[in-house]
Design a protein around this motif. Structure first.
Motif, PDB file in Angstrom:
ATOM      1  N   ALA A  47       2.059 -52.627 -14.572  1.00  0.00           N
ATOM      2  CA  ALA A  47       3.011 -51.529 -14.733  1.00  0.00           C
ATOM      3  C   ALA A  47       2.475 -50.255 -14.081  1.00  0.00           C
ATOM      4  O   ALA A  47       3.234 -49.505 -13.466  1.00  0.00           O
ATOM      5  N   GLU A  48       1.151 -50.055 -14.208  1.00  0.00           N
ATOM      6  CA  GLU A  48       0.551 -48.893 -13.532  1.00  0.00           C
ATOM      7  C   GLU A  48       0.780 -49.000 -12.029  1.00  0.00           C
ATOM      8  O   GLU A  48       1.114 -48.016 -11.361  1.00  0.00           O
ATOM      9  N   ALA A  49       0.639 -50.234 -11.516  1.00  0.00           N
ATOM     10  CA  ALA A  49       0.878 -50.444 -10.084  1.00  0.00           C
ATOM     11  C   ALA A  49       2.314 -50.107  -9.725  1.00  0.00           C
ATOM     12  O   ALA A  49       2.583 -49.462  -8.703  1.00  0.00           O
ATOM     13  N   THR A  50       3.237 -50.526 -10.614  1.00  0.00           N
ATOM     14  CA  THR A  50       4.645 -50.236 -10.363  1.00  0.00           C
ATOM     15  C   THR A  50       4.872 -48.730 -10.269  1.00  0.00           C
ATOM     16  O   THR A  50       5.528 -48.234  -9.345  1.00  0.00           O
ATOM     17  N   LEU A  51       4.308 -48.000 -11.229  1.00  0.00           N
ATOM     18  CA  LEU A  51       4.490 -46.547 -11.233  1.00  0.00           C
ATOM     19  C   LEU A  51       3.873 -45.936  -9.982  1.00  0.00           C
ATOM     20  O   LEU A  51       4.459 -45.055  -9.361  1.00  0.00           O
ATOM     21  N   SER A  52       2.682 -46.421  -9.618  1.00  0.00           N
ATOM     22  CA  SER A  52       2.036 -45.872  -8.421  1.00  0.00           C
ATOM     23  C   SER A  52       2.881 -46.162  -7.192  1.00  0.00           C
ATOM     24  O   SER A  52       3.013 -45.336  -6.295  1.00  0.00           O
ATOM     25  N   PHE A  53       3.474 -47.349  -7.158  1.00  0.00           N
ATOM     26  CA  PHE A  53       4.320 -47.727  -6.031  1.00  0.00           C
ATOM     27  C   PHE A  53       5.508 -46.793  -5.919  1.00  0.00           C
ATOM     28  O   PHE A  53       5.908 -46.386  -4.840  1.00  0.00           O
ATOM     29  N   LEU A  54       6.047 -46.405  -7.083  1.00  0.00           N
ATOM     30  CA  LEU A  54       7.182 -45.483  -7.088  1.00  0.00           C
ATOM     31  C   LEU A  54       6.742 -44.046  -6.832  1.00  0.00           C
ATOM     32  O   LEU A  54       7.563 -43.147  -6.780  1.00  0.00           O
ATOM     33  N   GLY A  55       5.428 -43.864  -6.728  1.00  0.00           N
ATOM     34  CA  GLY A  55       4.932 -42.532  -6.443  1.00  0.00           C
ATOM     35  C   GLY A  55       4.824 -41.648  -7.668  1.00  0.00           C
ATOM     36  O   GLY A  55       4.675 -40.439  -7.558  1.00  0.00           O
ATOM     37  N   ILE A  56       4.926 -42.224  -8.840  1.00  0.00           N
ATOM     38  CA  ILE A  56       4.838 -41.401 -10.042  1.00  0.00           C
ATOM     39  C   ILE A  56       3.703 -41.854 -10.938  1.00  0.00           C
ATOM     40  O   ILE A  56       3.597 -41.450 -12.089  1.00  0.00           O
ATOM     41  N   GLY A  57       2.853 -42.738 -10.418  1.00  0.00           N
ATOM     42  CA  GLY A  57       1.719 -43.199 -11.204  1.00  0.00           C
ATOM     43  C   GLY A  57       0.554 -42.269 -10.985  1.00  0.00           C
ATOM     44  O   GLY A  57       0.678 -41.042 -11.055  1.00  0.00           O
ATOM     45  N   LEU A  58      -0.582 -42.866 -10.663  1.00  0.00           N
ATOM     46  CA  LEU A  58      -1.752 -42.040 -10.379  1.00  0.00           C
ATOM     47  C   LEU A  58      -1.561 -41.366  -9.035  1.00  0.00           C
ATOM     48  O   LEU A  58      -0.857 -41.879  -8.161  1.00  0.00           O
ATOM     49  N   PRO A  59      -2.166 -40.199  -8.840  1.00  0.00           N
ATOM     50  CA  PRO A  59      -2.028 -39.507  -7.548  1.00  0.00           C
ATOM     51  C   PRO A  59      -2.596 -40.367  -6.425  1.00  0.00           C
ATOM     52  O   PRO A  59      -3.481 -41.186  -6.653  1.00  0.00           O
ATOM     53  N   PRO A  60      -2.075 -40.192  -5.204  1.00  0.00           N
ATOM     54  CA  PRO A  60      -2.434 -41.066  -4.079  1.00  0.00           C
ATOM     55  C   PRO A  60      -3.929 -41.067  -3.778  1.00  0.00           C
ATOM     56  O   PRO A  60      -4.449 -42.051  -3.245  1.00  0.00           O
ATOM     57  N   ASP A  61      -4.619 -39.998  -4.112  1.00  0.00           N
ATOM     58  CA  ASP A  61      -6.046 -39.978  -3.773  1.00  0.00           C
ATOM     59  C   ASP A  61      -6.894 -40.802  -4.736  1.00  0.00           C
ATOM     60  O   ASP A  61      -8.059 -41.043  -4.483  1.00  0.00           O
ATOM     61  N   VAL A  62      -6.317 -41.229  -5.846  1.00  0.00           N
ATOM     62  CA  VAL A  62      -7.058 -42.102  -6.751  1.00  0.00           C
ATOM     63  C   VAL A  62      -6.928 -43.536  -6.252  1.00  0.00           C
ATOM     64  O   VAL A  62      -5.828 -44.019  -6.003  1.00  0.00           O
ATOM     65  N   VAL A  63      -8.099 -44.193  -6.078  1.00  0.00           N
ATOM     66  CA  VAL A  63      -8.049 -45.578  -5.630  1.00  0.00           C
ATOM     67  C   VAL A  63      -7.757 -46.466  -6.834  1.00  0.00           C
ATOM     68  O   VAL A  63      -8.444 -46.393  -7.846  1.00  0.00           O
ATOM     69  N   SER A  64      -6.708 -47.296  -6.721  1.00  0.00           N
ATOM     70  CA  SER A  64      -6.435 -48.241  -7.808  1.00  0.00           C
ATOM     71  C   SER A  64      -5.870 -49.518  -7.207  1.00  0.00           C
ATOM     72  O   SER A  64      -5.290 -49.500  -6.119  1.00  0.00           O
ATOM     73  N   TRP A  65      -6.058 -50.631  -7.954  1.00  0.00           N
ATOM     74  CA  TRP A  65      -5.514 -51.903  -7.475  1.00  0.00           C
ATOM     75  C   TRP A  65      -4.006 -51.809  -7.332  1.00  0.00           C
ATOM     76  O   TRP A  65      -3.422 -52.309  -6.392  1.00  0.00           O
ATOM     77  N   GLY A  66      -3.395 -51.159  -8.300  1.00  0.00           N
ATOM     78  CA  GLY A  66      -1.946 -51.041  -8.270  1.00  0.00           C
ATOM     79  C   GLY A  66      -1.484 -50.353  -6.997  1.00  0.00           C
ATOM     80  O   GLY A  66      -0.574 -50.816  -6.318  1.00  0.00           O
ATOM     81  N   GLY A  67      -2.131 -49.236  -6.678  1.00  0.00           N
ATOM     82  CA  GLY A  67      -1.754 -48.507  -5.489  1.00  0.00           C
ATOM     83  C   GLY A  67      -1.950 -49.348  -4.237  1.00  0.00           C
ATOM     84  O   GLY A  67      -1.084 -49.385  -3.343  1.00  0.00           O
ATOM     85  N   ASP A  68      -3.085 -50.059  -4.173  1.00  0.00           N
ATOM     86  CA  ASP A  68      -3.369 -50.871  -2.989  1.00  0.00           C
ATOM     87  C   ASP A  68      -2.413 -52.047  -2.864  1.00  0.00           C
ATOM     88  O   ASP A  68      -2.000 -52.417  -1.757  1.00  0.00           O
TER      89      ASP A  68
END
Lengths: 328, 583
Positions: free
Chosen positions: A260-281
């Motif tokens: 779900a964190e990945a989903t939020l990051s994908f939508l651009g509302i999760g962790l900020p882009p500069d934070v490295v996360s599996w979800g973002g990647d």
């Protein structure tokens, strides 16, 4: 005497006719020692407390060691990514984008030219922190609300169950979008909190159901007649007996929250882009899935291994805490 | 499921009139049957070398306690062994055909058609979402009923009417939850006999029912099977019931047939040591109260005072209940509406110190509700419970907490009354800890003492409830109840769920403890046979009211009320008592 066999045997006046073939009076030779053992106990001294017993039980299961090792490694990576790689995950060179594995860069490079191995190591922290935090909050919130609703019943149940229903009706992502879009400082803690606020309902329902069935057991009545207070009974007897489904759901939920964190990051509302996360990647890799699937493979693999580790551990712990499932 | 039954077509048995077989040729012949289950720890031999013969139209009973292999033997006849069970040797001949190793289609064709089955639990053996009629229809169809829809409907009504359900056509349209336990069992018997089998296997057909209902159902089953010429194989743990309903008994113990022969002979002159013990401990056959060691209330009162190391009690009445009434409000059809249901109606009784008072009644008679009020678990609607001269309702919370120490319950279900997560040690220690009795060390000493008291080895305290048998768990429950040295123990169906031998052991134990510790028992039970063994006084309850109240001997020798007489009549094997007393 087939004609009067419904008469009680003792009252029939006729003498017993000779038994028919195959129905003669038969007596087995007296059994050696078997008879006195009707109510004997299996006796040998073994450890006493629930936790110590559980530990002895877990220790013997290979699954415990496998999942334990996985979890320790994942936690180590999350805590000290620097120990596993010396490359900065944010130092990217577009010129090397999508290059394959090579010396010093075992997983190759992604579309931005960043080192995938390094990003996978550094990405563990955000994902594990969000997953573990959200799961803990959900378990605490959901178990408390579910247990109170199920155990105290009456208007507690009515009110808490309606509140659960209301939250149940709000889709997780929709709710998260609303809150995250107004948040100014998007930290891992905030993401976990938002996921927990919209994610506790399932566990509350599960807990309520189990508590309802456990509280009708006679050992609860026995505790009551000892003079034990209601709260004490809930904590000492009812909750431990309701733990199994909660543990199972929590381990599944852990994986769901990381995703779900990945989903939020994908939508651009999760962790900020500069934070490295599996979800973002994972979401970043989606665009290239048909041409370069290996970019997706590594962060997704990390996520899968983590979730699997926690789920296996959940199974082992549940079995060990349940005396009924124990094998000697 | 629908097979073409080539086998039964080949056999010349007519469609609706079975049992024309030669009455002197065995219908069912089991020889040297071996059954084993594969488990995690290896093969378990559930049945070892069992022999059994049933003639057409005959009633045969297999008697044994749980785990003796009696149900397994019966299940193997129709190839319905649970789980990993497998017949590993021997032969089962039914009507001249070998069933061991027969193809599945063949045994399937026999089920229902030639061999009917009445299962144990009427609550779970009817599908709750189907009408009764539909379930009968299904049974008829599966067994090759051919006819028009109208014929089928009449046949369904006939089946239910035969089973003793009045107004059968309307009943057929009802759902299982609208039936009482007895009615459900009747429906199941109807289904079992619907296709006119030659053999009916009745696996504990009435153990879940009240005694009076049990008697009616068994009488009806007897009439029906006699008229139809059906042989019946009873599976039961109750020797009295078996001896009353069958002419040939097969006693099983630990997977072996230990004795078999004519019922009367086995009862009067058991040969095998196990059968001897079974006959001796069967409550329905036992004559009088166990030991009766306490001669007078006076003596035990002294003992009691000694045991507590306190001043002698204020009165000779441990518990005095006066005009106790409990009204429950049952939710009505509309929200807010409710109807009153009087579960306990103006009940008064007195439990003397050091004595045993039995509250007897069928399910729904209010006996457990009354017990819960005595225990202080339920508030009475009106009336008082006096404990040792003090009205319990006037106690403040602190006094009420102290009162808990003096009266303790033991419940029916040995599987539900111990917390499965607690070791035996913790279970017994819990009351001591809760009431702050002694140090950790002295508590451990007390737990060991209590285990000795209930004749369990001290090493049992390291165990968890699931590792113990039903009888052992009940001993633990008793030990826990005695931990705080109570004066009164409320035994709510405390031995009902146990096998007879274990039941006898527990009753002996209870009696010993009563003599040693001067305990007073309030004994709640539906089983009058047990009452005779343990109680001094009896209160008979029906529909929440006390219908008869007297000493045990008076109630048994000279019952005043018809209801009490019915209850006494219904004890299985009650008529056999005189017969056995000599042997």
């Amino acid at each position: 005497m087939p004609e009067n066999r419904y008469e009680p045997v003792g009252r029939s006046a006729t003498p017993t006719p000779a038994p028919r073939p195959g129905q003669e009076h038969f007596t087995a030779p007296a059994d050696e020692g078997g008879l006195g053992a009707v109510d004997a106990v299996a006796t040998d001294e073994t450890p006493t407390s629930l936790w110590r017993d559980a530990w002895h039980q877990m220790r013997r299961r290979p699954l415990f060691w496998v999942s334990g090792t996985v979890i320790v490694i994942v936690v180590l990576v999350a805590a000290f990514p620097g120990l596993f790689t010396s490359i900065d995950p944010r130092a990217c060179d577009l010129a090397r984008a999508l290059e394959g594995p090579q010396a010093g860069h075992p997983f190759g490079f992604d579309r931005q030219g960043c080192d995938i191995y390094s990003r996978t190591m550094y990405g563990a922290r955000a994902s594990v922190v969000v997953g573990v935090l959200a799961t803990s909050m959900v378990v605490i919130l959901g178990t408390t609300i579910g247990a109170i609703a199920g155990y105290y019943g009456k208007w507690f149940d009515t009110i808490l169950s309606r509140i659960t229903d209301i939250f149940f009706a709000i889709p997780l992502v929709l709710g998260a979008i609303v809150i995250m879009s107004i948040a100014t400082n998007r930290t891992s803690f905030l993401v976990a909190f938002v996921l927990a606020v919209f994610g506790w309902t399932q566990i509350a329902r599960i807990t309520r159901g189990t508590v309802l069935s456990v509280k009708n057991n006679e050992f609860v009545t026995a505790a009551k007649s000892l003079g034990m207070g209601r709260g004490q009974i809930l904590v000492r007897h009812v909750l431990p007996n309701s733990a199994a489904p909660i543990i199972v759901y929590a381990t599944v939920a852990l994986g769901q929250f990381i995703v779900a964190e990945a989903t939020l990051s994908f939508l651009g509302i999760g962790l900020p882009p500069d934070v490295v996360s599996w979800g973002g990647d994972i979401s970043a890799a989606q665009g290239a899935i048909r041409t370069d699937p290996e970019i997706l493979l590594y962060p997704a693999g990390g996520l899968a291994v983590t979730v699997l580790g926690f789920m296996m551990m959940g199974d082992v712990v549940r079995d060990a805490l349940d005396p009924k499932a124990r094998k000697r | 499921m629908t097979t073409q039954f080539p086998v039964s077509d080949g056999n010349a048995t007519p469609e609706s009139a079975p049992a024309v077989a030669d009455p002197n040729k065995p219908l069912l012949e089991i020889r040297d049957l071996q059954i084993s289950f594969t488990t995690g720890v290896g093969e378990v031999h559930a049945v070892r070398g069992a022999n059994l013969t049933v003639y057409p139209g005959q009633n045969v009973a297999i008697v044994g306690e749980s785990g003796s292999g009696k149900s397994t033997t019966a299940a193997s006849i129709i190839d319905l062994l649970p789980g990993t069970g497998k017949v590993t040797g021997g032969s089962i001949m039914f009507d001249g055909r070998e069933l061991v190793g027969a193809p599945r289609a063949e045994t399937e064709a026999l089920r229902g058609r030639a061999i009917g089955m009445v299962p144990q639990d009427p609550m779970s053996n009817l599908n709750p979402v189907w009408r009764i009629g539909t379930q009968v229809t299904e049974a008829l169809k599966a067994n090759g009923f051919k006819g028009s829809k109208a014929e089928l409907r009449t046949r369904v009504a006939d089946v239910l009417a035969e089973a003793g359900l009045p107004d059968a056509e309307r009943r057929a349209r009802q759902y299982p939850h609208e039936f009482s336990g007895g009615m459900r069992q009747r429906a199941l018997i109807g289904i079992g006999l619907a296709s006119r089998p030659q053999l009916l296997i009745a696996d504990e057909p009435t153990s879940a029912l009240d005694v009076t209902v049990q008697r009616q159902i068994l009488d009806h089953l007897g009439d029906m099977t006699r008229d139809l010429g059906t042989a019946v194989l009873f599976i039961t743990h109750d020797l009295g019931l078996a001896a009353e309903r069958a002419e040939h008994l097969v006693v099983m113990f630990k997977g072996q047939v230990v004795e078999s022969g004519p019922a009367q002979q086995i009862l009067a002159d058991p040969q095998h040591p196990y059968t001897k013990r079974l006959v001796a401990s069967a409550p329905s056959l036992a004559s009088r109260r166990i030991q009766t060691a306490h001669v007078s209330g006076q003596e035990s009162a002294e003992l009691h005072a000694h045991h507590l190391g306190e001043k002698p009690p204020a009165s000779n009445e441990a518990v005095k209940v006066e005009h106790l009434t409990k009204v429950f409000q049952i939710r009505g059809a509309r929200p807010g509406s409710s109807t009153d249901f009087t579960a306990v109606d103006d009940v008064s009784f007195t439990l003397g110190r050091g004595r045993t008072l039995a509250l007897v009644g069928e399910s729904g008679s209010g006996k457990s509700t009354a017990a819960n009020m005595v225990l202080g678990l339920l508030e009475p609607t009106s009336g008082t419970v006096e404990f040792d001269g003090t009205d319990v309702s006037t106690l403040n919370p602190k006094q009420a907490f102290a009162f808990r120490r003096r009266i303790q319950p033991v419940f029916q279900n040995p599987y539900g009354s111990l917390d499965p997560m607690f070791s035996i040690y913790r279970s017994i220690e819990e009351p001591l800890k809760l009431h702050n009795v002694g140090s950790k060390k002295s508590r451990e000493k007390r737990v060991r003492e209590l285990l000795d008291m209930v004749s369990l080895p001290q090493s049992a305290m390291r165990r968890f409830p699931n590792e113990l048998s039903g009888g052992q768990r009940q001993r633990i429950a008793i030990a826990r109840a005695l931990a705080l040295k109570p004066e009164v123990v409320v035994l709510d169906e405390a031995v009902s769920a146990l096998d007879v031998l274990v039941q006898a052991q527990i009753l002996d134990l209870l009696d010993e403890l009563q003599t040693d510790l001067g305990l007073s028992y309030l004994f709640i039970t539906h089983d009058l046979a047990v009452v005779r063994q343990i109680a001094d006084d009896v209160v008979v309850m029906q529909n929440g009211k006390v219908v008869e109240q007297a000493t045990t001997d008076e109630v048994f020798d000279n019952p005043r009320q018809q209801y009490t007489r019915d209850l006494l009549e219904a004890i299985p094997g009650a008529h056999l008592v005189g017969n056995v007393a000599g042997g």
